[in-house]
Design a protein around this motif. Structure first.
Motif, PDB file in Angstrom:
ATOM      1  N   LYS A 210      -1.600  -1.757  -4.257  1.00 53.95           N
ATOM      2  CA  LYS A 210      -2.758  -0.862  -4.256  1.00 53.95           C
ATOM      3  C   LYS A 210      -2.314   0.504  -3.753  1.00 53.95           C
TER       4      LYS A 210
ATOM      5  N   GLU B   3      -7.251   6.775  -8.663  1.00 53.69           N
ATOM      6  CA  GLU B   3      -6.668   5.511  -8.241  1.00 53.69           C
ATOM      7  C   GLU B   3      -5.862   4.939  -9.405  1.00 53.69           C
TER       8      GLU B   3
ATOM      9  N   ALA C 241      -3.985   1.965 -11.044  1.00 54.72           N
ATOM     10  CA  ALA C 241      -3.923   0.509 -10.991  1.00 54.72           C
ATOM     11  C   ALA C 241      -3.552   0.003 -12.370  1.00 54.72           C
TER      12      ALA C 241
ATOM     13  N   TYR D  85       0.835  -1.200   0.000  1.00 51.50           N
ATOM     14  CA  TYR D  85       0.000   0.000   0.000  1.00 51.50           C
ATOM     15  C   TYR D  85       0.871   1.251   0.000  1.00 51.50           C
TER      16      TYR D  85
END
Length: 828
Positions: free
Chosen positions: A420, A404, A406, A102
């Motif tokens: 993530k 985000e 990804a 993370y």
């Protein structure tokens, strides 16, 4: 041509009245380059609203035709906003030491992120150089040696005491080879020679060694083995204590250096999240000082070898994925390829030595959404919605205000990372450029679209033709001429460019705002002038450019004209024929449109079928054409069947049409042909007709009037002009007429005629050479008029139909009577 009250159109009605003398300029060099947005006031207001309202959801969807200046307008309006100092940010991804899956996102004011990265790199590099020097210093070595010597002395003492006991008990330590390993074993001395206990046990059985002596030695060996186990435990404890002491030594010497460096950064970058990261980085550094030993410089080197340099400290790298240090203006990003990777960023993966895909926070890459944070992102809507997996993430980002990042993994089973990254707060305005159809579909079927794109900026492809618009057009010509280093335009050339724009708009009081097309024509006209070695671009150069463009694109038009010339396509342009008329249609090839006549014929007979649309019966008629045929049926019933049924069958056919027909622009043409077929009054084949009609006989406007007129003129010219040929057009389309110079010249010389008509009656007088007639109060129509002849013809068809029906009924009755007589005879 019969005498008629209908007036022909004059030359002034066929061209746009554009005069630039009021502007008091001689050439385009006398004007200033265009720096304004022409004819898009409505769109400009909408865009300004979307750009200035900072509330969430006020993104902009721009609609309109390609070439109307959509992208240029957006960029120009954004440039106006750039007068203010932008509030931009830098974004860094750093390692999460608690859970590396993370990564943590740190945000800074613009320019601070680069400094932070540089300071972290400097701190690590400084520690990598200074800490190994501590490890190789004489003071460190002496202190380390003293600690090691102390523990070695204590361990030696324990071993000496054990060896003394072992010697006193008559045992020695012997190393035994067991497979690939070596094992220590206690053996008693017999006759000053070490003997294994197994051998002694065998000698006891053979009676060669005393059994009591063997039991005594066995007991001593067991006691020594227990003591040896205690010695090993003590040795291990001493080793652990030695390691702890050396670690404490390393910590006492190195930790102050690390804490001091980190403390400086914490003062320089005050902030809770940055301080938390620095504390964890400090903890990671001082808890694993061996990483500095791995990077210890070798002899003759100031730092570690390149292949080992990065490995021990890569978790302390700062990944600066957004750097606005050099940006002094609001970022404007145009994303021409809006794939998932380009828009949202990605996480790059590499294959490790074991063949697995891996990644980490240092391989996170930002996309155009992040690059545009604090500014604007411009995307073509069609490109966006044709890219897989893009719309939903974009929707979430604009709704939440957080990006985000990804990896987009269509083959996710091959990916070897569950990374993530922490979402990044962003503030970006998205501008989508698309067409009206796409906007309507999204508005109707995508509910979230309405919440995200609240501003619609609709670009018009035309604007009012006024003095100010003409002045802006001249400025636009100046801008293109300067940017492309073209020859200047004289007044006639400028007027012709404006006329081209007016024709493109489709109206004399309008002018086109499709400036991509206008700019291309400016360049091509300048080329024509340069090719003839002129100093100025004139009217003739613009006309040459238009002709050249037409010649590049009109291959299909020439092929059709060739078939007409060879009478493969049967078109008559002289004489008179009953039930036959020249309709006009437009062929649209996308980048080029042209008109050509089509022979329309009608045959009538006794019957009650009404109007038969042959195109519809053969599945070649479109819905609008079907409607037009039904409308003309309504006209005929309203005109001739108010007090009697309409008894007739009339078949309408577009001759030699094999690809389908649509549109209602031929509905008036079909009425003329039906009236001619019923009345047996011939129609002048030198005339062509276009125009829609309603059930009351009023002519309605149509599209493509210029192409239709020019198309029929070209056919008449190819078959030789007689001076009597022409076209009937709806009176509402007169304002749209802007014909080629050769057509205008033919009209001026009386070789070709254009008639504006408002009603069916006006067209009848021109086409058939006699009055249409008026409806009388007592019934019927004016005597010897076209309507009167048609009405009589319909009455005759009705009488014939009635007589035929009576004959059929009578003959049917006789047959039935004959059958009954035969039946009676058989019974008898």
């Amino acid at each position: 041509m019969p005498a008629s009250k209908i007036k022909e159109l004059k030359v002034k009605d066929l061209i746009a009245n554009i005069n630039l003398k009021k502007l008091k300029i001689k050439t385009s060099d006398d004007a200033k380059p265009c720096c304004t947005i022409i004819g898009q006031d409505r769109a400009v207001k909408a865009i300004k609203l979307g750009l200035k309202v900072n509330s969430r959801g006020y993104n902009i969807f721009v609609t309109g035709l390609t070439g109307t200046g959509r992208s240029t307008t957006i960029k120009q309006l954004i440039e106006e906003l750039n007068a203010k100092e932008p509030k931009l940010m830098d974004v860094c991804y750093v390692n999460c030491f608690k859970d590396p899956d993370y990564p943590v996102a740190l945000t800074f004011n613009a320019g601070i992120g680069r400094q932070f990265k540089r300071d972290i790199d400097y701190m690590i590099n400084t520690l990598r150089k200074s800490v190994p020097k501590v490890f190789i210093s004489e003071d460190y070595k002496s202190r380390r040696n003293r600690i090691a010597a102390d523990f070695e002395g204590r361990q030696k003492k324990i071993l000496e005491e054990f060896e003394q006991k072992m010697t006193e008990s008559g045992f020695v330590m012997v190393q035994m080879q067991v497979g690939m390993n070596v094992r220590n074993e206690l053996q008693p001395l017999v006759d000053d020679e070490p003997v294994p206990m197994i051998r002694l046990e065998r000698l006891v059985k053979e009676g060669k060694f005393s059994q009591n002596r063997f039991h005594e030695l066995e007991g001593k060996r067991e006691r020594l083995m227990r003591e040896m186990g205690q010695v090993e435990v003590e040795s291990k404890k001493l080793a652990l204590k030695l390691e702890e002491a050396l670690t404490k030594l390393d910590f006492d010497l190195i930790a102050p250096l690390v804490i001091d460096k980190v403390g400086v950064l914490k003062k320089k970058y005050p902030g809770e999240r940055v301080a938390e990261y620095l504390d964890r980085a400090q903890e990671a550094l001082v808890s694993d000082l061996d990483r500095f030993k791995e990077a210890r410089p070798r002899r003759g080197e100031e730092e570690a070898p390149a292949f080992r340099k990065k490995e021990p400290f890569e978790e302390f790298v700062v990944n600066l994925i957004l750097d606005n240090a050099d940006n002094k203006r609001v970022p404007v990003v145009v994303e021409n390829s809006p794939s998932y990777r380009n828009l949202f960023g990605t996480m790059e993966r590499v294959v490790d030595r074991f063949g697995y895909w891996r990644t980490d926070f240092s391989r996170i890459k930002g996309g155009s959404l992040l690059q545009a944070s604090g500014g604007f992102l411009i995307i073509n809507a069609l490109d966006l919605f044709t890219e897989p997996g893009v719309w939903k993430p974009l929707k979430r980002t604009l709704t939440s205000g957080c990006l985000e990042i990804a990896g987009y993994d269509p083959f996710y089973h091959m990916a070897g990372s569950g990374l993530k990254p922490e979402p990044i707060p962003i503030n970006v305005k998205v501008v989508l450029i698309g067409d009206r159809r796409l906007y309507s579909m999204l508005w109707s079927y995508e509910e979230d679209f309405r919440k995200i794109f609240k501003v619609k900026a609709d670009f018009d492809h035309i604007t009012d033709l006024s003095a100010s618009t003409l002045r802006e057009y001249v400025s636009f010509v100046k801008k293109i001429a300067d940017s492309d280093e073209l020859l200047p335009f004289d007044v006639s050339g400028l007027e012709e460019i404006a006329s081209f724009g007016s024709r493109l708009a489709g109206s004399k009081d309008k002018i086109s705002t499709r400036f991509t097309v206008i700019a291309d024509m400016i360049r091509e006209a300048a080329f024509c002038a340069k090719d003839r070695k002129a100093r100025l671009v004139t009217r003739e150069d613009v006309r040459s450019a238009v002709r050249n463009r037409r010649e590049r694109l009109n291959l299909i038009e020439d092929k059709i004209q060739e078939m007409i010339d060879k009478d493969i396509l049967l078109i008559q342009t002289r004489g008179k024929v009953v039930g036959q008329i020249n309709g006009l249609s437009v062929y649209d090839l996308g980048e080029y449109r042209f008109g050509r006549p089509t022979k329309i014929t009608v045959r009538t007979s006794v019957g009650r079928a009404g109007v038969i649309n042959i195109e519809r019966e053969s599945d070649l008629s479109g819905p609008i054409h079907n409607k037009g045929v039904l409308v003309l049926g309504g006209f005929l019933r309203g005109k001739f069947a108010k007090t009697k049924p309409l008894i007739m069958s009339a078949s309408i056919c577009f001759e030699q049409s094999y690809s389908g027909v649509d549109g209602d622009s031929a509905s008036s043409t079909e009425i003329y042909a039906i009236l001619s077929a019923l009345s047996k009054i011939p129609i002048d084949q030198g005339l062509a007709v276009t125009g829609s009609v309603n059930q009351y006989g009023e002519i309605q406007p149509i599209g493509g009037v210029n192409e239709k007129v020019e198309g029929f003129y070209d056919v008449c010219k190819a078959k030789r002009l007689t001076g009597k040929q022409g076209v009937l057009v709806p009176i509402q389309n007169v304002n749209e007429l802007q014909l080629r110079e050769d057509v205008v010249e033919a009209v001026e010389k009386g070789k070709f005629h254009i008639y504006p008509v408002a009603t069916i009656e006006e067209g009848i007088e021109i086409l058939m050479g006699m009055p249409a007639g008026k409806e009388l109060k007592r019934g019927g129509f004016t005597k010897d008029s076209v309507y009167d002849v048609v009405d009589q013809a319909l009455d005759e068809l009705a009488r014939q139909y009635k007589a035929s029906a009576q004959d059929t009924e009578k003959n049917g009755g006789k047959k039935n009577a004959g059958k009954e007589e035969k039946t009676e005879e058989k019974k008898g």
